[in-house]
Structure formats: C-alpha cells, structure tokens
Scaffold this motif. Structure first.
Motif, PDB file in Angstrom:
ATOM      1  N   MET A  38       0.829  -1.207   0.000  1.00 47.19           N
ATOM      2  CA  MET A  38       0.000   0.000   0.000  1.00 47.19           C
ATOM      3  C   MET A  38       0.865   1.259   0.000  1.00 47.19           C
ATOM      4  O   MET A  38       0.522   2.265  -0.633  1.00 47.19           O
ATOM      5  N   ASN A  87      -7.248  -1.533  -0.547  1.00 52.80           N
ATOM      6  CA  ASN A  87      -7.562  -1.201   0.845  1.00 52.80           C
ATOM      7  C   ASN A  87      -8.494  -2.230   1.453  1.00 52.80           C
ATOM      8  O   ASN A  87      -8.318  -2.658   2.601  1.00 52.80           O
ATOM      9  N   ASP A 133      -6.658  -4.195   4.311  1.00 57.06           N
ATOM     10  CA  ASP A 133      -7.040  -3.574   5.573  1.00 57.06           C
ATOM     11  C   ASP A 133      -8.319  -4.146   6.176  1.00 57.06           C
ATOM     12  O   ASP A 133      -8.654  -3.819   7.324  1.00 57.06           O
TER      13      ASP A 133
END
Length: 233
Positions: free
Chosen positions: A172, A202, A206
C-alpha cells in the motif's frame, strides 16, 4: 519508507512504540465495551449487548467445532481475546496507521503464549510420560525431529501473521507513492488516482486480510492444542 513501528517516546532505556500505544488503546476500548455491554443486561439484547452476544456465540461455536464441545468453555475466552486484538488491531491501515500485527513485538508474544498453551495442555491431559511417548512415536529416534518441529511452531505462527500484514503495509505504501507521483506528473490538483484506484487494495489488505490472518492464527492454535491433548493413540 519505515519498515519498523514508529517510536512514540522513550523513558530511560524503555522505548514505547506505536504498537504499544495501540495495544493500550485497544485494551481500554475492550474493557469499556465489556463494561458497557454487561452493565444492564436485558433478556432481549440490543446495542452493545447484542454485538457482544453475537461475538461470543460465533467464538464459542467456532471453538466447539474445532476442539469439541467438551473443550469449548475452557478455550473460547482465550480464542475470543486473540480475535478481539488481532482483527481490529490489524485493520489500523483504514486509519492510515501501521497494523499492530505488522510488528514482531506483537506477533511473537502471542505465538509464544499459544505455544505454551499447546504443550501445557498436552502434558495436563496425557501426563508427562504419555506426552513424551507421543512425541517419540513411532520411534524414539523421531523425538529430536518432533521437538524441532514443535520449536518452529511459534516461529511460523508469528511470522505468518507478521509477514502477511507487513506485506500489505509495503504494497500500500508503494501504491500510494506511485499514484502520488503519477498525479504530480499529470499536474492534477486533486489526487484522483490516490482516491479511486487503491480502494480494492484497501479492502483486501485492511479488511479481508486481517480477518483471514486472525482466523488462521486461532485455528492453528486450536488444532495444535487439540492434537496435543488427543495424542496419536
């Protein structure tokens, strides 16, 4: 790009990193959530109580399926605690912070605790003699190899969680850096590429990855503990 956690402050020879600070924060938040969800319990749960009961139900069912109903009540609290720390703590990338799972100072202690739990319960259930006999099965010459395999269990457990989450941080960081350079080259005032393109990444690194790695960590802990208690007889 920093690969290690940021140092927040130092007291003498004690260094407090962002991982430690987030650990404190999550501990306080979990205690507050437990207090809030159990302060005024109702027969028909709602709000924080409903969330807590759903989480407990999921953890107890998962523990019962992996370790048997006879072991569910004994190990579910530990498994639930692991998930409550690993999963949200590894989603800190959503806040543009380093996931606590991307720090060996977090994953190694958790793996060592699981390692101790595995062998403690193996000896507790089967006795020291029976457990040692099981480690030596089918031949005594297998004992050194079995011990070596057991020693590497916490290493692989810690490195799997750490490696996957650190990889997400690196990927990222590189993606955002590259897209920022692209936006600057095109003279864009609004960082369009940084706003739209990284969204799928993401979501994966995440949100999906923390849940997956937390699940793998607790499942391996439960499977190894069950095997240690059951033996090969």
């Amino acid at each position: 790009m920093e690969l290690g956690p940021k140092v927040i402050f130092t007291i003498g020879k004690v260094t407090v990193t962002e991982t430690v600070v987030w650990g404190w924060i999550f501990t306080v938040l979990l205690l507050l959530f437990v207090w809030r969800s159990t302060r005024r319990m109702e027969r028909v749960p709602k709000g924080a109580q409903a969330v807590a009961e759903l989480f407990v139900e999921v953890v107890y069912n998962m523990t019962g399926d992996a370790m048997g109903k006879e072991n569910r009540d004994k190990f579910a609290p530990y498994i639930g605690t692991l998930l409550a720390f690993i999963v949200p703590g590894s989603m800190l990338g959503l806040l543009d912070c380093r996931p606590i799972g991307a720090d060996l100072n977090f994953t190694v202690p958790l793996a060592l605790i699981s390692f101790v739990m595995v062998h403690y319960n193996g000896v507790r259930i089967r006795g020291a003699k029976g457990y040692l006999k099981d480690l030596s099965s089918p031949y005594v010459a297998m004992l050194p190899l079995t011990l070596l395999d057991d020693i590497f269990f916490p290493v692989t457990l810690a490195m799997r969680l750490f490696g996957n989450l650190l990889a997400g941080v690196i990927v990222m960081t590189l993606v955002y850096g590259g897209l920022a350079s692209l936006s600057a080259m095109l003279g864009s005032v609004v960082p369009f590429f940084q706003l739209a393109i990284p969204l799928p990444l993401n979501f994966f690194f995440d949100m999906f990855e923390p849940v997956l790695q937390g699940y793998i960590f607790v499942m391996l802990t439960m499977v190894f503990t069950s095997n240690a208690m059951a033996g090969k007889d």
